[in-house]
Design a protein around this motif. Structure first.
Motif, PDB file in Angstrom:
ATOM      1  N   CYS A 193      18.866 -11.355   7.455  1.00 44.57           N
ATOM      2  CA  CYS A 193      17.856 -10.334   7.191  1.00 44.57           C
ATOM      3  C   CYS A 193      18.133  -9.124   8.069  1.00 44.57           C
ATOM      4  CB  CYS A 193      16.483 -10.939   7.513  1.00 44.57           C
ATOM      5  SG  CYS A 193      15.142  -9.780   7.727  1.00 44.57           S
ATOM      6  N   ASP A 194      17.965  -7.945   7.516  1.00 50.49           N
ATOM      7  CA  ASP A 194      18.057  -6.713   8.294  1.00 50.49           C
ATOM      8  C   ASP A 194      16.759  -5.934   8.104  1.00 50.49           C
ATOM      9  OD1 ASP A 194      20.785  -7.267   8.905  1.00 50.49           O
ATOM     10  OD2 ASP A 194      21.349  -6.471   6.945  1.00 50.49           O
ATOM     11  N   ILE A 195      16.305  -5.334   9.196  1.00 48.13           N
ATOM     12  CA  ILE A 195      15.090  -4.512   9.150  1.00 48.13           C
ATOM     13  C   ILE A 195      15.487  -3.071   9.464  1.00 48.13           C
ATOM     14  CG2 ILE A 195      12.823  -4.114  10.248  1.00 48.13           C
ATOM     15  CD1 ILE A 195      12.907  -6.691   8.573  1.00 48.13           C
ATOM     16  N   ALA A 196      14.966  -2.115   8.681  1.00 52.18           N
ATOM     17  CA  ALA A 196      15.304  -0.692   8.879  1.00 52.18           C
ATOM     18  C   ALA A 196      14.932  -0.286  10.309  1.00 52.18           C
ATOM     19  CB  ALA A 196      14.551   0.148   7.853  1.00 52.18           C
ATOM     20  N   PRO A 197      15.788   0.524  10.975  1.00 50.08           N
ATOM     21  CA  PRO A 197      15.598   0.827  12.402  1.00 50.08           C
ATOM     22  C   PRO A 197      14.178   1.281  12.778  1.00 50.08           C
ATOM     23  CG  PRO A 197      17.726   1.629  11.693  1.00 50.08           C
ATOM     24  CD  PRO A 197      17.050   1.092  10.457  1.00 50.08           C
ATOM     25  N   GLY A 201       0.818  -1.223   0.000  1.00 50.27           N
ATOM     26  CA  GLY A 201       0.000   0.000   0.000  1.00 50.27           C
ATOM     27  C   GLY A 201       0.841   1.258   0.000  1.00 50.27           C
ATOM     28  N   THR A 202       1.759   1.411   0.958  1.00 46.71           N
ATOM     29  CA  THR A 202       2.521   2.670   1.050  1.00 46.71           C
ATOM     30  C   THR A 202       3.889   2.589   0.392  1.00 46.71           C
ATOM     31  OG1 THR A 202       3.602   2.061   3.114  1.00 46.71           O
ATOM     32  CG2 THR A 202       1.452   3.163   3.283  1.00 46.71           C
ATOM     33  N   ASP A 203       4.398   1.379   0.130  1.00 46.18           N
ATOM     34  CA  ASP A 203       5.698   1.173  -0.524  1.00 46.18           C
ATOM     35  C   ASP A 203       6.884   1.562   0.372  1.00 46.18           C
ATOM     36  OD1 ASP A 203       6.887   0.120  -2.891  1.00 46.18           O
ATOM     37  OD2 ASP A 203       7.530   2.138  -3.455  1.00 46.18           O
ATOM     38  N   GLU A 204       6.640   1.792   1.686  1.00 44.05           N
ATOM     39  CA  GLU A 204       7.775   2.130   2.565  1.00 44.05           C
ATOM     40  C   GLU A 204       8.766   0.968   2.617  1.00 44.05           C
ATOM     41  OE1 GLU A 204       6.110   3.965   6.458  1.00 44.05           O
ATOM     42  OE2 GLU A 204       4.450   3.518   5.100  1.00 44.05           O
ATOM     43  N   PHE A 205      10.053   1.309   2.631  1.00 50.22           N
ATOM     44  CA  PHE A 205      11.107   0.295   2.654  1.00 50.22           C
ATOM     45  C   PHE A 205      11.199  -0.310   4.063  1.00 50.22           C
ATOM     46  CE2 PHE A 205      15.476  -0.968   3.525  1.00 50.22           C
ATOM     47  CZ  PHE A 205      15.709  -1.834   2.474  1.00 50.22           C
ATOM     48  N   ILE A 206      11.100  -1.631   4.166  1.00 51.45           N
ATOM     49  CA  ILE A 206      11.107  -2.306   5.468  1.00 51.45           C
ATOM     50  C   ILE A 206      12.428  -3.031   5.726  1.00 51.45           C
ATOM     51  CG2 ILE A 206      10.009  -4.145   6.835  1.00 51.45           C
ATOM     52  CD1 ILE A 206       8.309  -1.623   6.528  1.00 51.45           C
ATOM     53  N   GLY A 207      12.946  -3.730   4.726  1.00 54.05           N
ATOM     54  CA  GLY A 207      14.194  -4.454   4.992  1.00 54.05           C
ATOM     55  C   GLY A 207      14.630  -5.326   3.842  1.00 54.05           C
ATOM     56  N   MET A 208      15.691  -6.056   4.109  1.00 55.36           N
ATOM     57  CA  MET A 208      16.346  -6.863   3.065  1.00 55.36           C
ATOM     58  C   MET A 208      16.638  -8.267   3.592  1.00 55.36           C
ATOM     59  SD  MET A 208      19.655  -7.981   2.311  1.00 55.36           S
ATOM     60  CE  MET A 208      20.910  -6.868   2.867  1.00 55.36           C
ATOM     61  N   PHE A 209      16.505  -9.264   2.728  1.00 56.76           N
ATOM     62  CA  PHE A 209      16.801 -10.655   3.079  1.00 56.76           C
ATOM     63  C   PHE A 209      17.879 -11.145   2.118  1.00 56.76           C
ATOM     64  CE2 PHE A 209      16.500 -15.049   3.900  1.00 56.76           C
ATOM     65  CZ  PHE A 209      15.780 -15.217   5.072  1.00 56.76           C
ATOM     66  N   ARG A 210      18.944 -11.729   2.673  1.00 53.02           N
ATOM     67  CA  ARG A 210      20.028 -12.217   1.813  1.00 53.02           C
ATOM     68  C   ARG A 210      20.058 -13.742   1.847  1.00 53.02           C
ATOM     69  NH1 ARG A 210      22.478 -10.608   6.632  1.00 53.02           N
ATOM     70  NH2 ARG A 210      22.315  -8.417   6.150  1.00 53.02           N
ATOM     71  N   VAL A 211      20.262 -14.317   0.681  1.00 54.42           N
ATOM     72  CA  VAL A 211      20.500 -15.757   0.559  1.00 54.42           C
ATOM     73  C   VAL A 211      21.839 -15.878  -0.156  1.00 54.42           C
ATOM     74  CG1 VAL A 211      19.602 -17.972  -0.249  1.00 54.42           C
ATOM     75  CG2 VAL A 211      18.010 -16.117   0.302  1.00 54.42           C
TER      76      VAL A 211
END
Ligand SMILES: CC(C)(COP(=O)(O)OP(=O)(O)OC[C@H]1O[C@@H](n2cnc3c(N)ncnc32)[C@H](O)[C@@H]1OP(=O)(O)O)[C@@H](O)C(=O)NCCC(=O)NCCS
Length: 181
Positions: free
Chosen positions: A98-102, A74-84
Motif C-alpha cells: 500500500c502507498d499513501i499520497a505524501p 465526502g471530498t473524494d480526495e485521493f488518499i492512496g492505493m492498495f495492491r494485491v
C-alpha cells in the motif's frame, strides 16, 4: 477458489475504497512519481502517462492482481492505493502492499486501508496467508506491518540498489489465524 469475491461494502469510516478506475490513473501516477514514495519502492522508475495507460489495460484484466484505491469520504480526495499481487487461488496466498499520497501520510490512513483489505482477503475471500517485502530502512512501513501482526520471515540480503548502496529487503508474512487474533 478461482477468483476474489467483490468488495462487500464501500470502505471504512473515513475512506471510500473500491477497485481502481480509469479516472484514478493520474492521481496514481503523481503519487507513484513522488520522491517520498518512489524511493521506497523496489522499482524506483518514473512512470509516464503512456506507460500508466498501458499498465492500466493489463492490470485491470489480470486475474492474479487487483488494485484498490482509497478516496476521502465526502471530498473524494485521493488518499492512496492498495495492491494485491500474485494471487494464488490454490494455496490461498497473495502479496500485498500500500502507498499513501505524501500529503496524507501519518494520519492513520494506511492502517485503515490495511484493516479493511485484510479483513476482506481473510474473511470474504478466505485467503490463508499474505506476504510483503519492504526496504530494511523503511521504519514507517516496518512499524505499521509489525503493529498489524505481520511476522518477519526473512531477509533478502542486498536485494535493492538504492542511493549508491545495496540494501536489504525484509520479507514479512501474516496468516489468517494470526489476523483473527
Ligand atoms: C508506509 C506508509 C504506507 C504508511 O502510511 P501512513 O498512512 O503514513 O501510516 P499510518 O498513518 O496509518 O501509520 C501507521 C503506523 O505507521 C507507523 N508510523 C506512522 N508514522 C511514523 C513515523 N513518523 N515514524 C515511525 N513510524 C510511524 C506507526 O506504527 C503507525 O501506527 P500508529 O498510528 O498506531 O502510531 C506511507 O508512509 C507511504 O506510503 N510511504 C511511501 C511509500 C512506502 O513506503 N510504501 C510501502 C512500501 S513497502
Amino acid at each position: 477458489m478461482n477468483d476474489l469475491k467483490p468488495l462487500e461494502n464501500d470502505g471504512s469510516s473515513r475512506l471510500v475504497i473500491r477497485l481502481m478506475e480509469q479516472r484514478d490513473l493520474e492521481d496514481l501516477r503523481v503519487m507513484h512519481n513522488a520522491d517520498d514514495v518512489l524511493m521506497r519502492l523496489t522499482d524506483p522508475t518514473h512512470v509516464s502517462e503512456e506507460q500508466q495507460e498501458a499498465w492500466f489495460k493489463s492490470a485491470s484484466t489480470s486475474r492474479s492482481s487487483r488494485r484498490y484505491v482509497a478516496r476521502l469520504r465526502g471530498t473524494d480526495e485521493f488518499i492512496g492505493m492498495f495492491r494485491v499481487d500474485s494471487i494464488d487461488y490454490i494455496n490461498g496466498n497473495a502479496f500485498v502492499g500500500c502507498d499513501i499520497a505524501p500529503d496524507y501520510q501519518r494520519q492513520g490512513y494506511a492502517r485503515e486501508f490495511y484493516n479493511y483489505i485484510l479483513s476482506y482477503l481473510f474473511g470474504a475471500c478466505r485467503l490463508h496467508r499474505v506476504e510483503l517485502v519492504t526496504l530494511e530502512d523503511n521504519d514507517r512501513a516496518l512499524n505499521l506491518y509489525t503493529s498489524l501482526g505481520f511476522v518477519k520471515e526473512g531477509v533478502r540480503r542486498e536485494a535493492i540498489f538504492r542511493d549508491g548502496v545495496y540494501k536489504n529487503l525484509v520479507a514479512m508474512g501474516l496468516l489468517a489465524s494470526e489476523w483473527k487474533k
